[in-house]
Write a protein that holds these residues in place. Structure first.
Motif, PDB file in Angstrom:
ATOM      1  N   THR A 103       4.940 -12.039  -4.526  1.00 17.59           N
ATOM      2  CA  THR A 103       4.363 -10.728  -4.198  1.00 17.59           C
ATOM      3  C   THR A 103       3.395 -10.798  -3.028  1.00 17.59           C
ATOM      4  O   THR A 103       2.972  -9.773  -2.513  1.00 17.59           O
ATOM      5  CB  THR A 103       3.670 -10.126  -5.433  1.00 17.59           C
ATOM      6  N   VAL A 154       7.134  -7.989 -10.415  1.00 15.60           N
ATOM      7  CA  VAL A 154       6.491  -7.800  -9.115  1.00 15.60           C
ATOM      8  C   VAL A 154       7.554  -7.496  -8.070  1.00 15.60           C
ATOM      9  O   VAL A 154       8.750  -7.715  -8.281  1.00 15.60           O
ATOM     10  CB  VAL A 154       5.698  -9.050  -8.651  1.00 15.60           C
ATOM     11  N   PHE A 155       7.071  -7.022  -6.919  1.00 13.18           N
ATOM     12  CA  PHE A 155       7.885  -6.927  -5.714  1.00 13.18           C
ATOM     13  C   PHE A 155       7.225  -7.778  -4.640  1.00 13.18           C
ATOM     14  O   PHE A 155       6.000  -7.937  -4.621  1.00 13.18           O
ATOM     15  CB  PHE A 155       7.980  -5.481  -5.214  1.00 13.18           C
ATOM     16  N   ASN A 184       8.799  -5.728  -0.070  1.00 10.59           N
ATOM     17  CA  ASN A 184       9.529  -4.873  -0.999  1.00 10.59           C
ATOM     18  C   ASN A 184      11.026  -5.180  -1.046  1.00 10.59           C
ATOM     19  O   ASN A 184      11.797  -4.424  -1.622  1.00 10.59           O
ATOM     20  CB  ASN A 184       9.320  -3.399  -0.643  1.00 10.59           C
ATOM     21  N   TYR A 220      12.650  -8.313  -5.804  1.00  9.18           N
ATOM     22  CA  TYR A 220      12.095  -7.926  -7.099  1.00  9.18           C
ATOM     23  C   TYR A 220      12.164  -9.130  -8.020  1.00  9.18           C
ATOM     24  O   TYR A 220      13.165  -9.850  -8.041  1.00  9.18           O
ATOM     25  CB  TYR A 220      12.902  -6.774  -7.684  1.00  9.18           C
ATOM     26  N   ASN A 271      -1.497  -3.693 -15.561  1.00  7.06           N
ATOM     27  CA  ASN A 271      -1.270  -4.194 -14.203  1.00  7.06           C
ATOM     28  C   ASN A 271      -2.517  -4.947 -13.766  1.00  7.06           C
ATOM     29  O   ASN A 271      -3.611  -4.387 -13.774  1.00  7.06           O
ATOM     30  CB  ASN A 271      -0.992  -3.011 -13.272  1.00  7.06           C
ATOM     31  N   TRP A 312       5.602   0.921  -5.303  1.00  7.78           N
ATOM     32  CA  TRP A 312       6.299   0.223  -6.375  1.00  7.78           C
ATOM     33  C   TRP A 312       6.995   1.197  -7.319  1.00  7.78           C
ATOM     34  O   TRP A 312       7.989   0.836  -7.944  1.00  7.78           O
ATOM     35  CB  TRP A 312       5.311  -0.646  -7.158  1.00  7.78           C
ATOM     36  N   PHE A 329      10.761   0.647  -8.410  1.00  4.36           N
ATOM     37  CA  PHE A 329      11.215   0.389  -9.780  1.00  4.36           C
ATOM     38  C   PHE A 329      12.454   1.222 -10.104  1.00  4.36           C
ATOM     39  O   PHE A 329      13.398   0.743 -10.733  1.00  4.36           O
ATOM     40  CB  PHE A 329      10.105   0.718 -10.784  1.00  4.36           C
ATOM     41  N   SER A 371      11.947   0.330  -2.156  1.00  6.78           N
ATOM     42  CA  SER A 371      11.338   1.651  -2.256  1.00  6.78           C
ATOM     43  C   SER A 371      12.062   2.697  -1.421  1.00  6.78           C
ATOM     44  O   SER A 371      11.940   3.890  -1.687  1.00  6.78           O
ATOM     45  CB  SER A 371       9.866   1.588  -1.826  1.00  6.78           C
TER      46      SER A 371
END
Length: 446
Positions: A58, A86-87, A91, A94, A115, A164, A168, A284
């Motif tokens: 991340t 996490v990313f 991004n 994953y 978190n 995020w 997701f 994203s």
């Protein structure tokens, strides 16, 4: 969510989302300040290295390599496991680390989401954990506490990066389409991981192809090979090399280049890395959910379904449909909204959705998906009309002073449009707003 209130209020900021933490679910009812797990790891060094792997990932931008200071996993307790997600900073990767209940000793795994940030002191403590050292974890609404006989590190809840949330949702939809491609045994998995280019290397690309001794990158597709763009994005797995017991590779069902996932099997744990189709593309911005989010009534379906979720590691969609009274299509569209809100994820190994509890924000669908917002407006203003040929529609966009007309053809491929979005090669990021507007109107008049 019934009477299950949140322990604190959510707050959106310029940089992220301050997470309102869901209460734990205890036998006697909701606990507003729960400990999701309080006990020891039976594989202390593996757990420590797994968390460090997430911290490494991340904090890394894989496209034009740049390290960052971001290290904040989302932790969810599912009753039968602790899951950390996490990313990467760019991004495009994953990660999902599952610590199974069989590797957690001394306490029951409850349910909830938080978190936290893995700061310098915590990373130093994790790096010092030995193979046979006592390693205690306390995960809950107050954050994360890690203890060894020599040191204790405490991390409090932090803001989640705002991007995020749509990431997701896109991961859930893209991983939903993946299928098992091939598996490697312990020796083959370790050989592959040992041959991976460094994180700082230029992105090697090609078809990841199984061989008798492991896997290799080939220029052409053969058999069950899976295309990987930027093999260096898997390099974070090297930290776990001594613990790896096997490896599974997942790819698109049609065998064409697309998102991929690689999962390593570990003692009482699993770690999956999901990669976007290109190393410069972030999850994203993928837009994989826009078709399911377009109908105006999907938010109502999602609200009904959300009341039936209970942090399941495997969501029973048939049960949701039965108990909600919705049709299959309505149930799936409602799940899409929950995914877009970050509240539902997809487990590739189980082939099922799972529940993570994030703040409910009904406006996220239109705020994070401008094509959905535009399509709803075009349909509401009736700027969509049938063309002369069957299956063809004219969509008027732009201003009254400078109107633009686009021809949309609806067929088995979902739909095509004459706009620059489609002509520019963006079809793998979902349909344009004009196609979505036609679909909305077709559903309303069906």
């Amino acid at each position: 969510m019934g009477d299950r209130g949140f322990a604190s209020a959510s707050a959106a900021t310029a940089n992220g989302l301050a997470l309102a933490l869901a209460p734990g679910l205890a036998p006697d009812g909701p606990d507003p300040r729960p400990s999701f797990f309080h006990g020891f790891a039976t594989e202390p060094q593996l757990v420590a290295r797994g968390l460090l792997t997430l911290a490494d990932l991340t904090a890394t931008r894989y496209f034009k390599y740049t390290p960052t200071t971001q290290r904040d996993p989302v932790l969810t307790a599912h009753g039968d496991r602790l899951r950390a997600e996490v990313f990467s900073a760019c991004n495009s990767v994953y990660a999902q680390l599952d610590l199974l209940a069989s590797g957690l000793d001394g306490g029951e795994v409850s349910r909830g989401t938080t978190n936290v940030d893995l700061g310098l002191a915590t990373r130093q403590a994790l790096a010092a954990v030995g193979r046979a050292e006592l390693f205690h974890l306390d995960v809950g609404a107050e954050g994360l506490e890690l203890s060894t006989p020599r040191t204790t590190a405490v991390e409090r809840p932090v803001e989640m990066p705002a991007r995020w949330i749509p990431a997701f949702g896109n991961v859930a939809e893209l991983h939903h389409r993946l299928r098992p491609a091939f598996e490697l045994d312990r020796a083959g998995a370790r050989a592959l991981l040992g041959s991976l280019p460094a994180t700082t290397a230029s992105g090697a690309s090609g078809w990841l192809t199984p061989t008798p001794s492991g896997a290799r990158l080939a220029p052409r597709r053969t058999g069950s090979a899976v295309h990987v763009q930027g093999l260096h994005r898997l390099a974070a797995l090297k930290r776990l090399l001594p613990h790896v017991q096997g490896l599974a590779v997942y790819g698109p069902a049609d065998g064409e280049p697309g998102p991929t996932a690689v999962e390593v099997s570990l003692p009482h744990a699993r770690l999956l890395l999901g990669l976007t189709v290109e190393s410069w593309r972030g999850f994203s911005g993928e837009g994989s959910l826009v078709s399911a989010l377009a109908p105006a009534d999907v938010a109502e379906h999602a609200a009904l379904l959300s009341a039936l979720l209970a942090f399941e590691p495997v969501i029973d969609v048939d049960r949701l449909q039965r108990e909600s009274g919705l049709s299959r299509a309505q149930t799936e569209s409602g799940i899409a909204v929950l995914a877009a809100s970050g509240r539902v994820g997809w487990d590739v190994r189980s082939g099922a959705y799972f529940h993570r509890e994030l703040p409910d924000d009904p406006e996220r669908v239109t705020r994070d998906h401008p094509r959905v917002r535009t399509a709803r407006r075009l349909a509401a203003e009736r700027r969509v009309a049938p063309a002369d040929a069957a299956g063809e529609w004219l969509v008027e966009s732009g201003s009254e002073a400078e109107p633009m007309r686009y021809l949309v053809r609806i067929g088995d491929d979902g739909g095509r449009c004459s706009c620059t979005w489609q002509l520019g090669g963006s079809r793998d990021r979902g349909p344009c707003a004009h196609v979505l507007a036609v679909r909305i109107l077709m559903e309303e008049t069906a």
